[in-house]
Design a protein around this motif. Structure first.
Motif, short mmCIF file in Angstrom:
data_model
loop_
_atom_site.label_atom_id
_atom_site.label_comp_id
_atom_site.label_asym_id
_atom_site.label_seq_id
_atom_site.Cartn_x
_atom_site.Cartn_y
_atom_site.Cartn_z
N UNK A 33 0.76 -1.10 -0.41
CA UNK A 33 0.10 0.15 -0.13
C UNK A 33 0.59 1.13 -0.20
N UNK A 34 1.86 0.81 -0.01
CA UNK A 34 2.50 2.04 0.02
C UNK A 34 3.15 3.02 -0.79
N UNK A 35 3.13 2.52 -1.98
CA UNK A 35 2.84 3.93 -2.98
C UNK A 35 1.85 4.62 -2.94
N UNK A 36 0.62 3.82 -2.74
CA UNK A 36 -0.30 4.75 -3.12
C UNK A 36 -0.25 4.83 -1.54
N UNK A 37 -0.41 5.03 -0.01
CA UNK A 37 -0.18 6.24 0.60
C UNK A 37 0.87 7.25 0.39
N UNK A 38 1.63 7.43 -0.09
CA UNK A 38 2.87 8.01 -1.12
C UNK A 38 2.42 8.95 -1.81
N UNK A 39 1.00 8.49 -3.00
CA UNK A 39 0.62 9.43 -3.87
C UNK A 39 -0.37 10.22 -3.00
N UNK A 40 -1.69 9.74 -2.05
CA UNK A 40 -1.96 10.25 -1.55
C UNK A 40 -1.60 11.70 -0.38
N UNK A 41 -0.64 11.72 0.34
CA UNK A 41 0.31 12.53 0.54
C UNK A 41 0.67 13.07 -0.26
N UNK A 42 0.40 13.16 -1.33
CA UNK A 42 1.10 14.05 -2.22
C UNK A 42 -0.38 15.20 -2.88
N UNK A 43 -1.08 14.59 -2.65
CA UNK A 43 -2.59 15.61 -2.74
C UNK A 43 -3.34 14.62 -3.82
N UNK A 44 -2.72 13.59 -4.15
CA UNK A 44 -4.02 12.97 -5.01
C UNK A 44 -5.41 12.02 -4.71
N UNK A 45 -6.41 12.28 -5.09
CA UNK A 45 -7.49 11.06 -5.14
C UNK A 45 -8.12 9.68 -4.91
N UNK A 46 -8.31 9.33 -3.94
CA UNK A 46 -8.54 7.47 -4.69
C UNK A 46 -9.93 7.49 -4.34
N UNK A 47 -10.69 7.03 -5.33
CA UNK A 47 -11.76 7.17 -5.21
C UNK A 47 -11.90 4.99 -5.17
N UNK A 48 -12.70 4.69 -3.83
CA UNK A 48 -13.02 3.30 -3.70
C UNK A 48 -14.04 2.91 -3.09
N UNK A 49 -14.55 1.56 -3.37
CA UNK A 49 -16.35 1.65 -2.83
C UNK A 49 -15.71 0.40 -2.26
N UNK A 50 -16.12 1.22 -0.30
CA UNK A 50 -16.12 0.38 0.98
C UNK A 50 -16.60 -1.03 0.97
N UNK A 51 -17.28 -1.14 -0.37
CA UNK A 51 -18.27 -3.19 -0.12
C UNK A 51 -17.33 -3.51 -1.35
N UNK A 52 -16.30 -3.23 -2.09
CA UNK A 52 -15.69 -3.76 -2.53
C UNK A 52 -15.90 -4.28 -3.91
N UNK A 53 -17.13 -4.59 -4.12
CA UNK A 53 -17.87 -4.50 -5.26
C UNK A 53 -19.32 -5.09 -4.80
N UNK A 54 -19.76 -4.56 -5.67
CA UNK A 54 -21.51 -3.83 -5.93
C UNK A 54 -22.02 -5.49 -4.99
N UNK A 55 -22.64 -5.31 -3.96
CA UNK A 55 -23.44 -6.34 -3.71
C UNK A 55 -24.81 -6.66 -4.13
N UNK A 56 -25.22 -7.79 -4.10
CA UNK A 56 -26.48 -8.32 -5.09
C UNK A 56 -28.00 -7.56 -4.00
#
Length: 131
Positions: free
Chosen positions: A12-35
């Motif tokens: 996760x460190x490369x992603x965390x570094x980009x987030x600290x640099x100001x990049x935004x990340x959109x993630x669905x907290x469920x991981x995938x759409x549920x039925x």
């Protein structure tokens, strides 16, 4: 490797570094759409990334997304969804020990927002738009 916490955090460190640099990340907290139309359980990955980066989480609740396409469908239909952007949640003080309760609180804010729609709650900006 979900069994190796150290390896997972290192990945996760490369992603965390980009987030600290100001990049935004959109993630669905469920991981995938549920039925169905219910809210699924939230996965920990997005929350761990926010913790590792020390950046706040901005919960975004989307209502009626299932109207645009079934979970099993490869096609998305045009339609209208409602979006509520909740106040940012700081991750200061979050630990592995309290992560489950922190995630549960954010999930509950999704449940509360969905249950109270269309009434406007203080701190929530709700607006309908075309998807």
């Amino acid at each position: 490797d979900r069994q190796d916490h150290g390896a997972a955090m290192a990945a996760l460190e490369p992603v965390a570094r980009r987030l600290r640099e100001g990049c935004s990340l959109v993630i669905a907290p469920e991981g995938t759409r549920v039925a169905g139309t219910g809210l699924g359980e939230f996965k920990k990955g997005a929350f761990r990334m926010a913790m590792a980066a020390g950046v706040p989480i901005v919960p975004i609740v989307i209502r009626n997304a299932e109207d645009l396409g079934a979970r099993t469908s490869m096609m998305i239909r045009p339609g209208i969804v409602d979006v509520a952007v909740l106040p940012p949640v700081p991750v200061r003080g979050w630990t592995r020990a309290n992560l489950d309760s922190r995630i549960a609180a954010i999930r509950q804010s999704f449940i509360d927002t969905l249950a109270e729609w269309p009434r406007r709650r203080r701190g929530i900006s709700a607006r309908a738009g075309r998807a």
